[in-house]
Design a protein around this motif. Structure first.
Motif, mmCIF file in Angstrom:
data_model
loop_
_atom_site.group_PDB
_atom_site.id
_atom_site.type_symbol
_atom_site.label_atom_id
_atom_site.label_comp_id
_atom_site.label_asym_id
_atom_site.label_seq_id
_atom_site.Cartn_x
_atom_site.Cartn_y
_atom_site.Cartn_z
ATOM 1 N N HIS A 85 -14.490 39.027 -19.009
ATOM 2 C CA HIS A 85 -14.305 39.593 -17.667
ATOM 3 C C HIS A 85 -15.339 39.045 -16.683
ATOM 4 C CE1 HIS A 85 -10.955 42.371 -18.095
ATOM 5 N NE2 HIS A 85 -11.389 42.632 -19.315
ATOM 6 N N ALA A 86 -16.539 38.783 -17.153
ATOM 7 C CA ALA A 86 -17.541 38.179 -16.266
ATOM 8 C C ALA A 86 -17.105 36.784 -15.836
ATOM 9 C CB ALA A 86 -18.893 38.118 -16.970
ATOM 10 N N LEU A 87 -16.623 35.986 -16.770
ATOM 11 C CA LEU A 87 -16.202 34.619 -16.444
ATOM 12 C C LEU A 87 -15.045 34.616 -15.446
ATOM 13 C CD1 LEU A 87 -16.435 33.033 -19.992
ATOM 14 C CD2 LEU A 87 -17.747 32.308 -17.990
ATOM 15 N N THR A 88 -14.105 35.540 -15.587
ATOM 16 C CA THR A 88 -12.991 35.580 -14.645
ATOM 17 C C THR A 88 -13.471 35.937 -13.242
ATOM 18 O OG1 THR A 88 -12.460 37.894 -15.186
ATOM 19 C CG2 THR A 88 -11.340 36.176 -16.463
ATOM 20 N N ARG A 89 -14.448 36.825 -13.146
ATOM 21 C CA ARG A 89 -14.977 37.198 -11.830
ATOM 22 C C ARG A 89 -15.828 36.079 -11.234
ATOM 23 N NH1 ARG A 89 -13.248 41.143 -14.517
ATOM 24 N NH2 ARG A 89 -12.808 43.225 -13.681
ATOM 25 N N GLN A 90 -16.632 35.434 -12.053
ATOM 26 C CA GLN A 90 -17.420 34.309 -11.556
ATOM 27 C C GLN A 90 -16.515 33.183 -11.071
ATOM 28 O OE1 GLN A 90 -19.747 33.693 -15.070
ATOM 29 N NE2 GLN A 90 -21.447 34.964 -14.366
ATOM 30 N N ALA A 91 -15.431 32.936 -11.784
ATOM 31 C CA ALA A 91 -14.488 31.890 -11.376
ATOM 32 C C ALA A 91 -13.860 32.214 -10.030
ATOM 33 C CB ALA A 91 -13.407 31.712 -12.438
ATOM 34 N N ALA A 92 -13.620 33.501 -9.775
ATOM 35 C CA ALA A 92 -13.027 33.899 -8.503
ATOM 36 C C ALA A 92 -14.052 33.867 -7.375
ATOM 37 C CB ALA A 92 -12.423 35.303 -8.628
ATOM 38 N N ARG A 93 -15.290 34.234 -7.682
ATOM 39 C CA ARG A 93 -16.312 34.348 -6.641
ATOM 40 C C ARG A 93 -16.948 33.003 -6.301
ATOM 41 N NH1 ARG A 93 -18.459 40.019 -9.355
ATOM 42 N NH2 ARG A 93 -16.597 41.198 -8.696
ATOM 43 N N ASP A 94 -16.945 32.068 -7.250
ATOM 44 C CA ASP A 94 -17.436 30.718 -6.981
ATOM 45 C C ASP A 94 -16.585 29.742 -7.777
ATOM 46 O OD1 ASP A 94 -18.887 28.572 -6.068
ATOM 47 O OD2 ASP A 94 -20.567 28.866 -7.429
ATOM 48 N N PRO A 95 -15.393 29.406 -7.261
ATOM 49 C CA PRO A 95 -14.454 28.559 -8.007
ATOM 50 C C PRO A 95 -15.090 27.253 -8.483
ATOM 51 C CG PRO A 95 -13.376 29.500 -6.088
ATOM 52 C CD PRO A 95 -14.834 29.846 -5.964
ATOM 53 N N GLY A 96 -14.808 26.904 -9.734
ATOM 54 C CA GLY A 96 -15.315 25.667 -10.305
ATOM 55 C C GLY A 96 -16.698 25.768 -10.908
ATOM 56 N N SER A 97 -17.282 26.956 -10.894
ATOM 57 C CA SER A 97 -18.670 27.092 -11.362
ATOM 58 C C SER A 97 -18.779 27.375 -12.850
ATOM 59 C CB SER A 97 -19.373 28.218 -10.591
ATOM 60 O OG SER A 97 -18.748 29.468 -10.845
ATOM 61 N N VAL A 98 -17.693 27.811 -13.479
ATOM 62 C CA VAL A 98 -17.727 28.191 -14.897
ATOM 63 C C VAL A 98 -16.581 27.499 -15.631
ATOM 64 C CG1 VAL A 98 -18.789 30.419 -14.395
ATOM 65 C CG2 VAL A 98 -16.296 30.255 -14.530
ATOM 66 N N PRO A 99 -16.635 27.428 -16.963
ATOM 67 C CA PRO A 99 -15.533 26.813 -17.709
ATOM 68 C C PRO A 99 -14.221 27.565 -17.504
ATOM 69 C CG PRO A 99 -17.466 27.142 -19.120
ATOM 70 C CD PRO A 99 -17.730 27.887 -17.854
ATOM 71 N N VAL A 100 -13.125 26.832 -17.563
ATOM 72 C CA VAL A 100 -11.794 27.434 -17.470
ATOM 73 C C VAL A 100 -11.496 28.182 -18.771
ATOM 74 C CG1 VAL A 100 -9.328 26.951 -17.251
ATOM 75 C CG2 VAL A 100 -10.993 25.635 -15.916
ATOM 76 N N ILE A 101 -10.989 29.413 -18.651
ATOM 77 C CA ILE A 101 -10.626 30.210 -19.818
ATOM 78 C C ILE A 101 -9.151 29.975 -20.146
ATOM 79 C CG2 ILE A 101 -10.444 32.528 -20.782
ATOM 80 C CD1 ILE A 101 -13.300 31.524 -20.265
#
Length: 417
Positions: A85-101
């Motif tokens: 859930h953290a990764l999905t929120r980080q991806a939304a709040r800063d697109p491209g900043s975390v690995p794709v799930i």
């Protein structure tokens, strides 16, 4: 593998048969013979690289105990749920900043995610003396966007409260931070360890009542302030980089906490990289140390610039509404200044505490631990510990990253022990 099956830790040998029907994994790597390599070198989890005819993917699975210690320290598998859930929120709040799930299996506590290549752990690059283009700008934006967009400066209050309630269930993982980071360095905790030779410095820290009060006040804010969703463990081992690209990984210590927590922990780890450099290189030592300090300054400048931009363009939550300021023809800049003042106080306090924790508590970092000779390591760690104490004591009055870096330079040229 299907939902509802009994949890079982994966192995290199069992993974192909158990995950061959996971469509999202097959779509990434292809069907057929898979090669599996276990590459987890962290403190908590299993991490596998799965290679097939089409490509590669990462499979990360939580273990029911602290891998660093063993099954004598059990940990709940639910941390994978919160990491997802953290990764999905980080991806939304800063697109491209975390690995794709690609896939999440709650019962098996595993996440299938993007294989990052040729990315390597940033800490290894810092130890090797490698530079990463755009690193500071990326991290400054990530911290600012995560902090602002995860708070009621931006989020609708019902959504924020629902998120706080969700992540409040992540109890035992943040409890590690509460003990190992904020408390254990300041007394003889059972799992503490330190480099021989640091005893005089440790005695000074543990004898400083005012410093320990400030550390505990920071803990009080950490457990009480649900200002924003924090990564919770943002250090150079939680960042993967190439020569010019970076991603943030491993947010399983996620919780809602102070706005300044992540950037404070991040700066601490760059400062430790800075102090460790004399043991890692001879050529270009000064130049590389200057580069690290430049990263810290640019991270903080980018953070503040981006935070102020978001304040002007995305301040849609219940905090500091335009109705109180702009709609009445008044500037809201003083309010932003006040928020940032408290944010940086928390950040520099956390920074100093993290610099202590990584030398005195459990789970030291490789910047120092890879220095084999304690007689070389201890003086470098002592400089780090003394700067950390300064940051805790002076967090209310520090003028910015430039002041912090100037203090680092002075300690770098000082024999503390």
């Amino acid at each position: 593998m299907t939902e509802g099956t009994h949890y079982e830790a994966l192995t290199v040998d069992t993974l192909p048969a158990r995950l061959e029907r996971v469509a999202a994994l097959v779509a990434q790597v292809g069907a057929g013979d898979w090669q599996v390599e276990e590459v987890g070198d962290g403190n908590l989890n299993l991490v596998f690289i799965v290679s097939g005819p089409r490509g590669k993917a990462i499979v990360k699975q939580a273990l029911p105990y602290v891998r660093l210690v063993g099954d004598s320290w059990p940990l709940p598998l639910y941390r994978a749920f919160y990491e997802y859930h953290a990764l999905t929120r980080q991806a939304a709040r800063d697109p491209g900043s975390v690995p794709v799930i690609h896939h999440f299996d709650k019962d098996q506590a595993l996440i299938v995610m993007e294989y990052l290549s040729p990315h390597v752990i940033l800490r290894r690059k810092l130890i090797a003396g490698e530079r990463v283009a755009g690193l500071a700008a990326f991290l400054g934006r990530f911290c600012a966007r995560s902090a602002f967009r995860g708070s009621e400066l931006s989020m609708a209050s019902p959504d924020k409260k629902a998120d706080v309630a969700l992540f409040a269930g992540n109890v035992e993982i943040p409890a590690i931070t509460e003990a190992l980071v904020f408390t254990d360095p300041y007394y003889a905790a059972e799992m503490n360890s330190h480099t021989p030779g640091l005893e005089p410095v440790i005695a000074r820290l543990r004898g400083d009542v005012a410093l320990k009060v400030k550390a505990q006040q920071a803990l009080q804010r950490f457990v009480s302030n649900t200002e924003t969703m924090v990564h919770g463990d943002l250090h150079s081992g939680s960042i993967m980089s190439t020569a010019d690209d970076s991603r943030v990984i491993d947010p399983e210590f996620v919780q809602y906490g102070p706005l300044g927590f992540d950037i404070g922990m991040l700066c601490a780890n760059f400062l430790m990289a800075y102090f460790s450099q004399p043991a890692h290189r001879g050529d270009d030592l000064t130049g590389y140390q200057d580069w690290i300090l430049g990263v810290i300054i640019e991270v903080c400048e980018t953070f503040e610039t981006e935070f102020r931009h978001l304040w002007s363009t995305e301040r849609t939550g219940i905090l500091y509404p335009a109705a109180l300021f702009e709609d009445q023809g008044q500037e809201s800049a003083p309010a932003c200044d006040a928020v940032l003042t408290g944010l940086w106080r928390d950040a520099w306090t956390v920074c100093g505490i993290e610099m202590h924790r990584r030398c005195l508590s459990l789970a030291h970092n490789a910047d120092f631990e890879d220095i084999p000779d304690p007689a070389i390591r201890a003086p470098l760690e002592a400089r780090n510990l003394m700067l950390g104490a300064d940051l805790i004591r002076l967090a209310d009055t520090i003028t910015g990253a430039e002041e912090v870096c100037e203090r680092a330079r002075r300690y770098n040229a000082t024999d503390v022990i």
